[in-house]
Write a protein that holds these residues in place. Structure first.
Motif, mmCIF file in Angstrom:
data_model
loop_
_atom_site.group_PDB
_atom_site.id
_atom_site.type_symbol
_atom_site.label_atom_id
_atom_site.label_comp_id
_atom_site.label_asym_id
_atom_site.label_seq_id
_atom_site.Cartn_x
_atom_site.Cartn_y
_atom_site.Cartn_z
ATOM 1 N N UNK A 37 0.842 -1.194 0.000
ATOM 2 C CA UNK A 37 0.000 0.000 0.000
ATOM 3 C C UNK A 37 0.880 1.247 0.000
ATOM 4 N N UNK A 38 0.313 2.341 -0.470
ATOM 5 C CA UNK A 38 1.015 3.623 -0.345
ATOM 6 C C UNK A 38 1.007 4.028 1.132
ATOM 7 N N UNK A 39 2.050 4.744 1.544
ATOM 8 C CA UNK A 39 2.122 5.160 2.947
ATOM 9 C C UNK A 39 0.884 5.979 3.337
ATOM 10 N N UNK A 40 0.415 6.824 2.418
ATOM 11 C CA UNK A 40 -0.777 7.627 2.701
ATOM 12 C C UNK A 40 -1.995 6.732 2.951
ATOM 13 N N UNK A 41 -2.035 5.576 2.286
ATOM 14 C CA UNK A 41 -3.152 4.636 2.496
ATOM 15 C C UNK A 41 -3.132 4.051 3.896
ATOM 16 N N UNK A 42 -1.923 3.811 4.426
ATOM 17 C CA UNK A 42 -1.814 3.270 5.781
ATOM 18 C C UNK A 42 -2.476 4.231 6.767
ATOM 19 N N UNK A 43 -2.282 5.538 6.540
ATOM 20 C CA UNK A 43 -2.867 6.559 7.416
ATOM 21 C C UNK A 43 -4.393 6.589 7.332
ATOM 22 N N UNK A 44 -4.950 6.075 6.238
ATOM 23 C CA UNK A 44 -6.408 6.007 6.136
ATOM 24 C C UNK A 44 -6.985 4.989 7.121
ATOM 25 N N UNK A 45 -6.174 3.988 7.469
ATOM 26 C CA UNK A 45 -6.618 2.927 8.370
ATOM 27 C C UNK A 45 -6.240 3.200 9.823
ATOM 28 N N UNK A 46 -5.063 3.754 10.021
ATOM 29 C CA UNK A 46 -4.564 3.990 11.382
ATOM 30 C C UNK A 46 -3.924 5.367 11.455
ATOM 31 N N UNK A 47 -4.232 6.115 12.512
ATOM 32 C CA UNK A 47 -3.692 7.473 12.621
ATOM 33 C C UNK A 47 -2.282 7.481 13.199
ATOM 34 N N UNK A 48 -1.886 6.378 13.875
ATOM 35 C CA UNK A 48 -0.572 6.346 14.531
ATOM 36 C C UNK A 48 -0.160 4.894 14.792
ATOM 37 N N UNK A 49 1.116 4.724 15.164
ATOM 38 C CA UNK A 49 1.593 3.393 15.565
ATOM 39 C C UNK A 49 0.797 2.896 16.770
ATOM 40 N N UNK A 50 0.520 3.819 17.696
ATOM 41 C CA UNK A 50 -0.240 3.430 18.887
ATOM 42 C C UNK A 50 -1.613 2.879 18.495
ATOM 43 N N UNK A 51 -2.229 3.460 17.473
ATOM 44 C CA UNK A 51 -3.543 2.981 17.023
ATOM 45 C C UNK A 51 -3.443 1.558 16.478
ATOM 46 N N UNK A 52 -2.346 1.252 15.788
ATOM 47 C CA UNK A 52 -2.121 -0.118 15.285
ATOM 48 C C UNK A 52 -2.008 -1.063 16.478
ATOM 49 N N UNK A 53 -1.209 -0.664 17.457
ATOM 50 C CA UNK A 53 -0.991 -1.491 18.641
ATOM 51 C C UNK A 53 -2.297 -1.687 19.414
ATOM 52 N N UNK A 54 -3.088 -0.612 19.534
ATOM 53 C CA UNK A 54 -4.369 -0.722 20.249
ATOM 54 C C UNK A 54 -5.278 -1.736 19.565
ATOM 55 N N UNK A 55 -5.310 -1.701 18.238
ATOM 56 C CA UNK A 55 -6.162 -2.662 17.524
ATOM 57 C C UNK A 55 -5.639 -4.084 17.684
ATOM 58 N N UNK A 56 -4.314 -4.253 17.631
ATOM 59 C CA UNK A 56 -3.744 -5.591 17.856
ATOM 60 C C UNK A 56 -4.094 -6.095 19.255
ATOM 61 N N UNK A 57 -4.050 -5.204 20.237
ATOM 62 C CA UNK A 57 -4.449 -5.584 21.604
ATOM 63 C C UNK A 57 -5.890 -6.084 21.611
ATOM 64 N N UNK A 58 -6.763 -5.329 20.952
ATOM 65 C CA UNK A 58 -8.185 -5.668 20.944
ATOM 66 C C UNK A 58 -8.433 -7.009 20.255
#
Length: 186
Positions: free
Chosen positions: A39-60
């Motif tokens: 994916x384009x880096x900008x596309x990653x931001x469409x799904x997650x606003x930050x690294x912490x948001x990725x980690x929070x979803x993985x936790x969930x």
């Protein structure tokens, strides 16, 4: 369209798990996620606003799976001591399993307060599994005992992750022995 977004989100989480397993939270960057998923880096931001948001979803997503596996191992154990042993052994077995290494990396990472709170809540769910068992063993403060027991598990996981002189099996046996001696303390 929604199904496509769900697939991309799943691919991003899989890529995040791999990055965390390989290099801890430092390896979890948006450029690396973009590269892993195509994916384009900008596309990653469409799904997650930050690294912490990725980690929070993985936790969930991942912590409940971990807890369910621990709970299942405890459910087939007979005595309270056997349940404690299952609690320790299953977590150490999961920590050694590559699919679950992201959970270990997340637990050890330095994150923002929101992500840390999610991790604490997930660990709280895990600790709750063993509080009742410790109560059956006669502990006057079963929640405190459960938190200390989890500390033994976490220390054993860290020791294994460090590639210590002892084998993972030796570390597991030492953790089980310490846990069982400790929980009988009353």
């Amino acid at each position: 369209m929604a199904e496509h977004r769900t697939m991309q989100r799943g691919a991003l989480l899989d890529a995040a798990r791999s990055l965390l397993s390989e290099g801890g939270t430092e390896a979890l960057t948006f450029p690396a996620l973009a590269e892993r998923t195509g994916l384009a880096r900008s596309s990653v931001y469409e799904y997650f606003r930050s690294r912490a948001a990725v980690v929070e979803e993985l936790c969930a997503v991942d912590f409940p799976v971990w807890a369910a596996e621990v709970e299942a191992a405890m459910a087939v154990a007979g005595t309270p001591e056997e349940k404690i042993e299952a609690y320790v052994r299953r977590q150490l077995a999961l920590a050694g399993d590559r699919r679950h290494r992201a959970v270990v990396a997340i637990s050890a990472s330095e994150l923002d307060a929101g992500a840390r709170e999610k991790i604490r809540a997930a660990h709280g769910g895990l600790i709750a599994l063993v509080v009742e068992t410790l109560g059956h063993l006669g502990h006057r403060q079963p929640r405190l005992a459960a938190m200390l027991l989890q500390g033994v598990v976490d220390a054993a996981v860290r020791r294994t992750e460090l590639g210590a002189a002892e084998s993972p099996e030796e570390i597991t046996e030492a953790a089980v022995a310490m846990a069982l001696r400790g929980v009988r303390g009353g």
